[in-house]
Scaffold this motif. Sequence first.
Motif, short mmCIF file in Angstrom:
data_model
loop_
_atom_site.label_atom_id
_atom_site.label_comp_id
_atom_site.label_asym_id
_atom_site.label_seq_id
_atom_site.Cartn_x
_atom_site.Cartn_y
_atom_site.Cartn_z
N GLY A 1 11.47 6.68 7.76
CA GLY A 1 12.42 7.13 6.74
C GLY A 1 13.38 6.02 6.34
N ALA A 2 13.88 5.28 7.33
CA ALA A 2 14.83 4.21 7.04
C ALA A 2 14.18 3.08 6.26
CB ALA A 2 15.41 3.68 8.36
N VAL A 3 12.95 2.74 6.61
CA VAL A 3 12.25 1.65 5.91
C VAL A 3 11.97 2.05 4.46
CG1 VAL A 3 10.19 0.20 5.85
CG2 VAL A 3 11.23 0.78 8.04
N SER A 4 11.50 3.27 4.26
CA SER A 4 11.21 3.74 2.89
C SER A 4 12.47 3.73 2.04
CB SER A 4 10.61 5.14 2.93
OG SER A 4 9.35 5.14 3.57
N GLU A 5 13.59 4.16 2.62
CA GLU A 5 14.84 4.17 1.87
C GLU A 5 15.32 2.75 1.57
OE1 GLU A 5 19.46 5.74 2.37
OE2 GLU A 5 17.91 6.46 3.75
N ALA A 6 15.20 1.87 2.57
CA ALA A 6 15.65 0.48 2.39
C ALA A 6 14.82 -0.25 1.35
CB ALA A 6 15.59 -0.26 3.73
N LEU A 7 13.54 0.13 1.22
CA LEU A 7 12.67 -0.51 0.24
C LEU A 7 13.15 -0.30 -1.19
CD1 LEU A 7 9.07 0.12 1.61
CD2 LEU A 7 10.08 -2.11 1.11
N LEU A 8 13.91 0.73 -1.43
CA LEU A 8 14.41 0.98 -2.77
C LEU A 8 15.45 -0.05 -3.18
CD1 LEU A 8 14.73 4.86 -2.78
CD2 LEU A 8 12.73 3.43 -3.22
N ARG A 9 16.00 -0.77 -2.19
CA ARG A 9 17.01 -1.81 -2.47
C ARG A 9 16.44 -3.21 -2.36
NH1 ARG A 9 19.48 1.94 0.85
NH2 ARG A 9 19.21 0.59 2.68
N SER A 10 15.55 -3.44 -1.40
CA SER A 10 15.00 -4.78 -1.19
C SER A 10 13.71 -4.66 -0.39
CB SER A 10 16.00 -5.68 -0.45
OG SER A 10 16.31 -5.13 0.83
N CYS A 11 12.97 -5.75 -0.32
CA CYS A 11 11.67 -5.73 0.35
C CYS A 11 11.86 -5.83 1.86
CB CYS A 11 10.79 -6.87 -0.15
SG CYS A 11 9.09 -6.76 0.45
N GLU A 12 11.80 -4.70 2.55
CA GLU A 12 12.06 -4.65 3.98
C GLU A 12 10.78 -4.62 4.82
OE1 GLU A 12 14.85 -5.15 5.36
OE2 GLU A 12 16.12 -5.07 3.57
N LEU A 13 9.65 -4.90 4.19
CA LEU A 13 8.39 -5.10 4.92
C LEU A 13 7.98 -6.54 4.69
CD1 LEU A 13 6.40 -1.86 4.01
CD2 LEU A 13 6.90 -2.60 6.34
N CYS A 14 8.04 -7.36 5.73
CA CYS A 14 7.68 -8.78 5.59
C CYS A 14 6.16 -8.89 5.48
CB CYS A 14 8.21 -9.57 6.78
SG CYS A 14 7.76 -11.32 6.71
N HIS A 15 5.70 -9.37 4.34
CA HIS A 15 4.27 -9.34 4.01
C HIS A 15 3.35 -9.91 5.09
CE1 HIS A 15 1.08 -10.05 0.62
NE2 HIS A 15 0.79 -9.02 1.39
N PRO A 16 3.59 -11.12 5.61
CA PRO A 16 2.65 -11.66 6.61
C PRO A 16 2.68 -10.96 7.96
CG PRO A 16 4.46 -13.19 6.26
CD PRO A 16 4.60 -12.13 5.22
N THR A 17 3.58 -9.99 8.14
CA THR A 17 3.59 -9.24 9.40
C THR A 17 2.83 -7.93 9.31
OG1 THR A 17 5.56 -7.84 9.04
CG2 THR A 17 5.95 -10.11 9.79
N VAL A 18 2.41 -7.51 8.11
CA VAL A 18 1.95 -6.13 7.97
C VAL A 18 0.51 -5.91 8.40
CG1 VAL A 18 3.54 -5.71 6.05
CG2 VAL A 18 1.16 -6.28 5.57
N MET A 19 0.24 -4.66 8.76
CA MET A 19 -1.11 -4.15 8.97
C MET A 19 -1.17 -2.86 8.15
SD MET A 19 -3.12 -3.31 12.57
CE MET A 19 -3.15 -5.02 13.09
N MET A 20 -2.30 -2.62 7.47
CA MET A 20 -2.36 -1.49 6.54
C MET A 20 -3.75 -0.89 6.47
SD MET A 20 -1.72 -3.80 3.14
CE MET A 20 -2.49 -5.41 2.98
N ARG A 21 -3.80 0.32 5.91
CA ARG A 21 -5.07 1.04 5.76
C ARG A 21 -5.74 0.59 4.45
NH1 ARG A 21 -4.96 4.67 9.78
NH2 ARG A 21 -2.89 5.29 10.53
N ARG A 22 -6.93 0.04 4.59
CA ARG A 22 -7.58 -0.65 3.47
C ARG A 22 -7.94 0.29 2.31
NH1 ARG A 22 -13.13 -1.36 2.81
NH2 ARG A 22 -13.69 -2.95 1.26
N VAL A 23 -8.59 1.41 2.57
CA VAL A 23 -9.09 2.27 1.50
C VAL A 23 -7.96 2.83 0.64
CG1 VAL A 23 -10.34 4.40 0.97
CG2 VAL A 23 -11.26 2.80 2.66
N PRO A 24 -6.89 3.39 1.22
CA PRO A 24 -5.79 3.88 0.37
C PRO A 24 -5.15 2.78 -0.48
CG PRO A 24 -5.59 4.75 2.59
CD PRO A 24 -6.65 3.71 2.64
#
Length: 343
Positions: free
Chosen positions: A140-163
């Motif tokens: 919840g906190a990350v989703s809310e913070a994303l509305l202000r700035s990019c709070e997911l550092c791209h080279p650190t992420v892991m994600m679901r490919r198909v979605p």
Amino acid sequence: MSKILSVIMPVYNAEKYLSQAIESVLRQELRDFELICIDDGSSDASSAILKNFEDRDSRVRVISRGKVGLVSALNIGLESATAPIVARMDADDVCLPGRLAQQLEYLARRPDVWVVGTARKLIDGRGRVLHAPTVVQGEGAVSEALLRSCELCHPTVMMRRVPILKLGGYREAFRHAEDYDLWLRVVQHAKVDNLPFVGILHRIHGASVSEKHKIQQRVSAALAQACYHLRMAGHSDPARFYRGPPDLWNDRLLDDLISEHIEFFRATLILLDPTALFDAKFSAVKKIESTSPRMKKQNKKLYQEALLFAASHHRRLDFFKLRMFANAVRLHPGRFVRLSFSS
């Protein structure tokens, strides 16, 4: 045979740090993964380094399509991956032990989360630790913070490919903020999160991002936020037909959606142009100063850097040169001293 994880690493002229980056991935405790390296038309020794690793380790797969740019390289990696889960890695960073296994275990427990990042430590070109930024945690906190700035550092992420592919992957319209645009589309459908452990050493060095790219990144980020709010209000996404970033000087989309931002960035670009005429630079300073009370913190830093650059390249010792130096000092005296000694 497909793997449980695909690691995507775009590569462009990264010979200095590439071997260390690849080895840090291959040394992970988790073994059942593929490392897809997309060679984006490198002209240094990167291609030879990649071939050497591909010959030595069956987990390494190299894709060469010529110079296509980062956004296209990322999408090529996504489309070429065989695993349902994809991790990102930059060619000049270091993947720390246990990173991949911990993120994969988290996603296995949380099917409602599409993207998960980690904390990071910033290092310089010589590998010395500079800073460990605080990471926002809790979906919840990350989703809310994303509305202000990019709070997911791209080279650190892991994600679901198909979605991610169903959302359209990365978009060229948001160049240098293509990750931020993607996260803002993800949070409309699913949860995102950050894990507290340090997953990578994130390298900051002279070749990382130029001042011009910083401005393009800020423009793209502001546009991503504007498009997000339009989608949330039930409107269609105005960037959906763009095959590249909007023209910074002439595209009406920027004037319509981010008018205050784009005027600041255009004025800053004029200050950073050593060929710009005196009248243009004088007007740029007046325009920016008229909005300075509302200027965001990161924009103040960018403006201070631009003022110092413009003043240093202004040949005459006149009132305007002194005014630019004085304004740069007033914005942040301590940072002015640091920038002066580093320039």
